[in-house]
Design a protein around this motif. Structure first.
Motif, mmCIF file in Angstrom:
data_model
loop_
_atom_site.group_PDB
_atom_site.id
_atom_site.type_symbol
_atom_site.label_atom_id
_atom_site.label_comp_id
_atom_site.label_asym_id
_atom_site.label_seq_id
_atom_site.Cartn_x
_atom_site.Cartn_y
_atom_site.Cartn_z
ATOM 1 N N ALA A 44 0.813 -1.216 0.000
ATOM 2 C CA ALA A 44 0.000 0.000 0.000
ATOM 3 C C ALA A 44 0.847 1.267 0.000
ATOM 4 C CB ALA A 44 -0.946 -0.005 1.192
ATOM 5 N N ILE A 45 2.059 1.192 0.520
ATOM 6 C CA ILE A 45 2.925 2.376 0.555
ATOM 7 C C ILE A 45 3.262 2.843 -0.862
ATOM 8 C CG2 ILE A 45 5.196 3.226 1.277
ATOM 9 C CD1 ILE A 45 5.010 1.369 3.668
ATOM 10 N N ARG A 46 3.249 1.922 -1.814
ATOM 11 C CA ARG A 46 3.579 2.264 -3.196
ATOM 12 C C ARG A 46 2.410 2.919 -3.944
ATOM 13 N NH1 ARG A 46 6.133 -3.195 -5.518
ATOM 14 N NH2 ARG A 46 6.106 -1.965 -7.465
ATOM 15 N N LEU A 47 1.237 2.978 -3.322
ATOM 16 C CA LEU A 47 0.095 3.665 -3.920
ATOM 17 C C LEU A 47 0.228 5.168 -3.715
ATOM 18 C CD1 LEU A 47 -2.898 1.401 -2.808
ATOM 19 C CD2 LEU A 47 -2.055 1.705 -5.149
ATOM 20 N N GLN A 48 0.144 5.928 -4.801
ATOM 21 C CA GLN A 48 0.267 7.378 -4.740
ATOM 22 C C GLN A 48 -0.916 8.030 -5.453
ATOM 23 O OE1 GLN A 48 2.679 8.819 -2.996
ATOM 24 N NE2 GLN A 48 3.613 6.825 -2.529
ATOM 25 N N PRO A 49 -1.515 9.076 -4.851
ATOM 26 C CA PRO A 49 -2.602 9.779 -5.554
ATOM 27 C C PRO A 49 -2.138 10.231 -6.936
ATOM 28 C CG PRO A 49 -2.362 10.581 -3.298
ATOM 29 C CD PRO A 49 -1.177 9.695 -3.563
ATOM 30 N N SER A 50 -2.959 9.991 -7.944
ATOM 31 C CA SER A 50 -2.560 10.303 -9.310
ATOM 32 C C SER A 50 -3.436 11.396 -9.920
ATOM 33 C CB SER A 50 -2.589 9.037 -10.167
ATOM 34 O OG SER A 50 -2.097 9.295 -11.466
ATOM 35 N N TYR A 51 -4.624 11.073 -10.335
ATOM 36 C CA TYR A 51 -5.497 12.064 -10.962
ATOM 37 C C TYR A 51 -6.936 11.591 -10.832
ATOM 38 C CZ TYR A 51 -5.651 8.794 -14.912
ATOM 39 O OH TYR A 51 -5.815 7.683 -15.700
ATOM 40 N N ALA A 52 -7.873 12.460 -11.205
ATOM 41 C CA ALA A 52 -9.296 12.128 -11.177
ATOM 42 C C ALA A 52 -9.941 12.581 -12.479
ATOM 43 C CB ALA A 52 -9.991 12.788 -9.993
ATOM 44 N N GLY A 53 -10.977 11.871 -12.875
ATOM 45 C CA GLY A 53 -11.810 12.278 -13.997
ATOM 46 C C GLY A 53 -13.242 12.413 -13.512
ATOM 47 N N VAL A 54 -14.058 13.075 -14.311
ATOM 48 C CA VAL A 54 -15.469 13.235 -13.969
ATOM 49 C C VAL A 54 -16.304 12.810 -15.172
ATOM 50 C CG1 VAL A 54 -17.307 14.837 -13.336
ATOM 51 C CG2 VAL A 54 -15.023 15.092 -12.331
ATOM 52 N N ARG A 55 -17.190 11.848 -14.945
ATOM 53 C CA ARG A 55 -18.083 11.348 -15.989
ATOM 54 C C ARG A 55 -19.371 12.167 -15.999
ATOM 55 N NH1 ARG A 55 -17.114 5.543 -13.377
ATOM 56 N NH2 ARG A 55 -16.217 6.938 -11.826
ATOM 57 N N ALA A 56 -19.761 12.629 -17.164
ATOM 58 C CA ALA A 56 -21.019 13.375 -17.321
ATOM 59 C C ALA A 56 -22.112 12.358 -17.641
ATOM 60 C CB ALA A 56 -20.889 14.411 -18.427
ATOM 61 N N LYS A 57 -22.809 11.885 -16.618
ATOM 62 C CA LYS A 57 -23.763 10.794 -16.764
ATOM 63 C C LYS A 57 -25.193 11.313 -16.885
ATOM 64 C CE LYS A 57 -22.995 7.088 -14.267
ATOM 65 N NZ LYS A 57 -22.481 6.156 -15.282
#
Length: 363
Positions: free
Chosen positions: A301-314
């Motif tokens: 889990a230490i190797r997990l780093q916040p990356s990016y987010a997307g937003v879906r227009a549903k």
């Protein structure tokens, strides 16, 4: 007043695919941001989908299959980096095998005929780090450099003399005889122009613009955020890994994807929003790790780093059945020369060239 033949609003994959398909002199592409593809098209998994999950007969199913083949051909023709990497759909536990079999049946009903059944010994041979009772291998699934794809679409459109103007937000559309009046601001200055045809490919902003048109039926907009974590170091997987879709959610579960450089990413999750939000909270590491460890027990889990987010227009909200794409044409609203693209979430990138073909036919 400046006049154009075709006005395209938005420079995501949809707007630029339409520009490449229709591009000719007197085509104007307007983008509110300072870069093309700043929202949905640059904030996703960069997966070329095979077309497995969608209801048979839906636009999502039909246009994903058609778009997939068009997209692979486009990448070959224009040198867009991509790889047909393959995807494993995994029943982590024996109790999920029924879901896996149902998914295989759905894929076949959609016209996907190349799925391969993978038993547990073979699964361990293919991906030693993966836990699973059984899997399906989708050899038609791939990955793509989405930014290079957008640039290639723009280059083709511009080679046909279409023009792009950034920092230009269309704020209102009005019918004017046999044409459309678009008004807004460009680099801080007000503008008004007249167009014979308008393609509203504004993604999460499409409904807001459409509501300025008198008498036009506009579907609801539901914003759904999906966040991603990257995994530092060498990837333990050589293919995309998708667990069974989670019940009663808007997503396919936190899956493992690779980019063309071999970087492993996990996501997206599901979070409903009121306004656009691209933040990824580091506190999500623990719930992400718990979901991933089901199929990747050796996760660090230490190797997990916040990356990016997307937003879906549903078009569908929490607890509602997933809605189909809505390609709203003159046949639907009786307003000549106008196409609105609503709810084009995944597999919109894969389907973009097929959607552009539909738009061209409608206009």
């Amino acid at each position: 007043m400046h006049e154009v033949d075709t006005l395209i609003i938005g420079t995501g994959a949809l707007g630029l695919a339409c520009a490449a398909r229709l591009g000719k002199p007197d085509t104007l592409i307007l983008e509110a941001e300072g870069l093309i593809g700043s929202h949905t098209s640059s904030r996703n998994s960069e997966v070329i989908h095979a077309g497995l999950y969608y209801p048979p007969g839906s636009l999502k199913a039909e246009l994903c299959l058609e778009g997939r083949e068009r997209l692979y051909a486009w990448c070959r023709q224009y040198g867009v980096a991509h790889r047909r990497i393959g995807k494993l759909l995994v029943a982590v536990q024996e109790s999920e095998i029924g879901k896996l079999e149902a998914l295989a049946g759905n894929a076949e009903a959609c016209g996907v005929t190349d799925l391969q059944q993978i038993d547990q010994p073979r699964l361990h041979e293919l991906e030693p780090a993966l836990r699973g009772a059984r899997a399906l291998l989708s050899p038609s699934t791939g990955i793509i450099d989405s930014h290079a794809y957008l640039q290639s679409l723009l280059a083709v459109a511009q080679s046909r003399d279409a023009q792009l103007v950034l920092h230009s937000r269309v704020e209102r559309l009005q019918r004017d005889g046999d044409a459309w009046i678009a008004s807004g601001h460009s680099a801080g200055e007000a503008f008004t122009l007249r167009a014979q045809r308008v393609i509203n490919a504004g993604g999460p902003f499409a409904q807001g613009l459409a509501r300025t048109i008198e008498g036009l039926p506009v579907p609801p907009l539901h914003l759904c955020q999906g966040r991603y974590f990257s995994y530092s170091g060498r990837s333990p997987f050589s293919r995309l890994i998708y667990p069974m879709p989670e019940a009663n959610t808007a997503g396919l579960g936190i899956h493992a994807t690779l980019d063309l450089a071999g970087q492993l990413r996990f996501g997206p999750d599901v979070r409903w929003l009121e306004t656009l939000d691209y933040q990824v909270d580091e506190k999500l590491r623990a719930p992400f790790a718990a979901a991933i460890a089901r199929y990747f027990p050796a996760l660090d889990a230490i190797r997990l780093q916040p990356s990016y987010a997307g937003v879906r227009a549903k078009l569908s909200g929490p607890g509602e059945p997933a809605a189909d794409f809505l390609i709203q044409t003159p046949a639907d609203h009786r307003l000549p020369g106008l196409v609105n693209l609503f709810g084009i979430e995944s597999p919109g990138l894969t389907a973009s060239l097929a959607i552009a073909e539909r738009v061209a036919g409608a206009l």
